[in-house]
Enzyme design. Structure first.
Site, PDB file in Angstrom:
ATOM      1  N   PRO A 103       3.864 -34.895   8.642  1.00 31.51           N
ATOM      2  CA  PRO A 103       3.992 -35.039  10.099  1.00 31.51           C
ATOM      3  C   PRO A 103       4.928 -33.977  10.662  1.00 31.51           C
ATOM      4  O   PRO A 103       5.915 -33.619  10.009  1.00 31.51           O
ATOM      5  CB  PRO A 103       4.576 -36.445  10.281  1.00 31.51           C
ATOM      6  CG  PRO A 103       5.024 -36.897   8.942  1.00 31.51           C
ATOM      7  CD  PRO A 103       4.389 -36.040   7.905  1.00 31.51           C
ATOM      8  N   GLY A 105       7.757 -32.270  13.270  1.00 35.17           N
ATOM      9  CA  GLY A 105       8.940 -32.730  14.018  1.00 35.17           C
ATOM     10  C   GLY A 105       9.546 -33.983  13.421  1.00 35.17           C
ATOM     11  O   GLY A 105      10.253 -34.723  14.087  1.00 35.17           O
ATOM     12  N   GLY A 107      11.418 -34.058  10.511  1.00 41.33           N
ATOM     13  CA  GLY A 107      12.528 -33.796   9.583  1.00 41.33           C
ATOM     14  C   GLY A 107      12.066 -33.599   8.154  1.00 41.33           C
ATOM     15  O   GLY A 107      12.859 -33.651   7.222  1.00 41.33           O
ATOM     16  N   LEU A 108      10.766 -33.391   7.970  1.00 37.79           N
ATOM     17  CA  LEU A 108      10.229 -33.276   6.614  1.00 37.79           C
ATOM     18  C   LEU A 108       9.858 -31.840   6.260  1.00 37.79           C
ATOM     19  O   LEU A 108       9.087 -31.582   5.341  1.00 37.79           O
ATOM     20  CB  LEU A 108       9.017 -34.202   6.452  1.00 37.79           C
ATOM     21  CG  LEU A 108       9.325 -35.688   6.709  1.00 37.79           C
ATOM     22  CD1 LEU A 108       8.063 -36.531   6.667  1.00 37.79           C
ATOM     23  CD2 LEU A 108      10.336 -36.214   5.685  1.00 37.79           C
ATOM     24  N   GLY A 109      10.387 -30.913   7.022  1.00 43.81           N
ATOM     25  CA  GLY A 109      10.267 -29.507   6.654  1.00 43.81           C
ATOM     26  C   GLY A 109       8.937 -28.862   6.995  1.00 43.81           C
ATOM     27  O   GLY A 109       8.577 -27.838   6.410  1.00 43.81           O
ATOM     28  N   ALA A 112       9.396 -25.145   8.204  1.00 43.03           N
ATOM     29  CA  ALA A 112       9.731 -24.219   7.111  1.00 43.03           C
ATOM     30  C   ALA A 112       8.508 -23.986   6.219  1.00 43.03           C
ATOM     31  O   ALA A 112       8.206 -22.845   5.841  1.00 43.03           O
ATOM     32  CB  ALA A 112      10.883 -24.767   6.283  1.00 43.03           C
ATOM     33  N   ASP A 154      15.961 -25.354   4.135  1.00 38.74           N
ATOM     34  CA  ASP A 154      14.555 -25.777   4.269  1.00 38.74           C
ATOM     35  C   ASP A 154      13.593 -24.730   3.722  1.00 38.74           C
ATOM     36  O   ASP A 154      12.619 -25.048   3.031  1.00 38.74           O
ATOM     37  CB  ASP A 154      14.210 -26.047   5.748  1.00 38.74           C
ATOM     38  CG  ASP A 154      14.861 -27.320   6.266  1.00 38.74           C
ATOM     39  OD1 ASP A 154      15.762 -27.843   5.583  1.00 38.74           O
ATOM     40  OD2 ASP A 154      14.473 -27.776   7.359  1.00 38.74           O
TER      41      ASP A 154
HETATM   42  C1  MEV Z   1      16.993 -29.708   9.029  1.00 34.71           C
HETATM   43  O1  MEV Z   1      15.965 -30.051   8.112  1.00 34.71           O
HETATM   44  C2  MEV Z   1      18.320 -29.725   8.349  1.00 34.71           C
HETATM   45  C3  MEV Z   1      19.510 -29.295   9.190  1.00 34.71           C
HETATM   46  O2  MEV Z   1      20.646 -29.320   8.315  1.00 34.71           O
HETATM   47  C4  MEV Z   1      19.316 -27.915   9.781  1.00 34.71           C
HETATM   48  C5  MEV Z   1      19.348 -26.803   8.748  1.00 34.71           C
HETATM   49  O3  MEV Z   1      19.799 -27.007   7.615  1.00 34.71           O
HETATM   50  O4  MEV Z   1      18.923 -25.688   9.117  1.00 34.71           O
HETATM   51  C6  MEV Z   1      19.777 -30.284  10.321  1.00 34.71           C
END
Ligand code: MEV
Length: 318
Positions: A103, A105, A107-109, A112, A154
């Site tokens: 998914p 946005g 937080g699962l990369g 990246a 990431d």
């Molecule tokens: C994002 O996945 C992780 C953060 O620490 C940002 C980063 O490391 O660039 C919030």
């Protein structure tokens, strides 16, 4: 001619946010990937991009740095793709298709992984040799350009796969003594990494005597977690995750929806649970040796949830 490259998504086990401010972090590549396929396209200098699963169709002109079909969260992805394409010496017309089972946005990369897979595919398509070190480094630059601030975490985990401990710019692969049974729960509300990182920086400037010790504590717990992972000390890994969650809450990146999942997971038997990645929405992870099924069931009652395994395969052509 057709080139496909894929790269894994990730979860951060310890140290998100603190890592942007020079502290160590531990991340795991997960068995959910992004795939970028490049085919020959028209020699117009404009590259068409399709992301069928998100109903996104756009076009990028890397020379002029312009994107069409912009201005929507889902098309934020096009900025990362543009950034990666601008780092490639493009010799021929091409078009690009992205498929993803992460998914966005959340937080699962995903951003990246998209950047890494795009750069790898575009380099090969243009007959340019590129090493993993170059991919990780260049894609980190792209993330900084797009987001304003980003650690190399990431893009490194997406490039190399496995489990890594990152301290400053030094990457150390970790060999966990035991499997890491993880369940991801994700909330529909996406987090904006750039804004969240900026928010933590602002808090640190406003309350340096309060926030700096929190960052030091995150550093200490991440270093302790590294030992616990190597030794397979499940109880300690879980406890340290719970402490990390409390400190992330203090940094202001937690949400009510994430908290709900975090506590529900612990109640269902997870040894540890915390938000993962930038927060502000997005995802949490639960570490649940022997209780994966129970935790998954409980989290699915509240939000979306799925189990993840470690992917030891970083960026690859396929
Ligand atoms: C994002 O996945 C992780 C953060 O620490 C940002 C980063 O490391 O660039 C919030």
């Amino acid at each position: 001619m057709k080139i496909t490259a894929s790269a894994p998504g990730k979860v951060i086990l310890f140290g998100e946010h603190a890592v942007v401010l020079g502290k160590p972090a531990i991340a795991v590549a997960v068995d959910r990937r992004v795939k970028v396929t490049i085919r020959k396209g028209k020699e117009t200098g404009i590259i068409n991009v399709k992301i069928p699963s998100l109903a996104v169709q756009g076009s990028i002109n890397p020379d002029q740095g312009t994107i069409e079909n912009d201005g929507h969260l889902k098309t934020g992805i096009l900025h990362y793709i543009k950034g990666a394409l601008q780092k490639t010496s493009i010799k021929r017309g091409m078009e690009l298709e992205v498929s993803l089972d992460i998914p966005i946005g959340a937080g699962l990369g995903s951003s990246a992984a998209i950047t890494v897979a795009t750069l790898a595919a575009a380099a090969r398509f243009n007959q340019q040799d590129i090493t993993k070190e170059e991919i990780a480094e260049t894609c980190h630059q792209v993330e900084v350009e797009v987001q304003g601030a980003a650690s190399p975490l990431d893009t490194a985990i997406s490039t190399y796969g496995g489990v890594i401990y990152l301290s400053k710019t030094k990457i150390t692969p970790l060999q966990p003594a035991r499997d890491l049974p993880l369940v991801v729960g994700y909330t529909p509300q996406p987090g904006n990494t750039g804004e969240l990182v900026e928010g933590v920086g602002r808090k640190r400037n406003t309350y340096p005597d309060i926030i700096n010790p929190i960052l030091d504590s995150i550093e200490n717990l991440t270093n302790e977690a590294r030992e616990a992972i190597i030794q397979g000390d499940e109880k300690r890994i879980g406890e340290l995750m719970n402490i990390n969650q409390g400190l992330l809450d203090a940094l202001g990146v937690n949400t009510w929806e994430l908290s709900r999942l975090v506590y529900q997971a612990r109640q269902a038997g997870a040894l540890g649970s915390k938000l993962t990645g930038a927060g502000g929405g997005g995802s949490m992870i639960a570490y649940c040796p022997g209780r994966t099924r129970e935790v998954l069931r409980e989290l699915k009652n509240l939000e979306n949830a799925f189990q993840v395994g470690i992917s030891y395969k970083g960026v690859t052509y396929r």
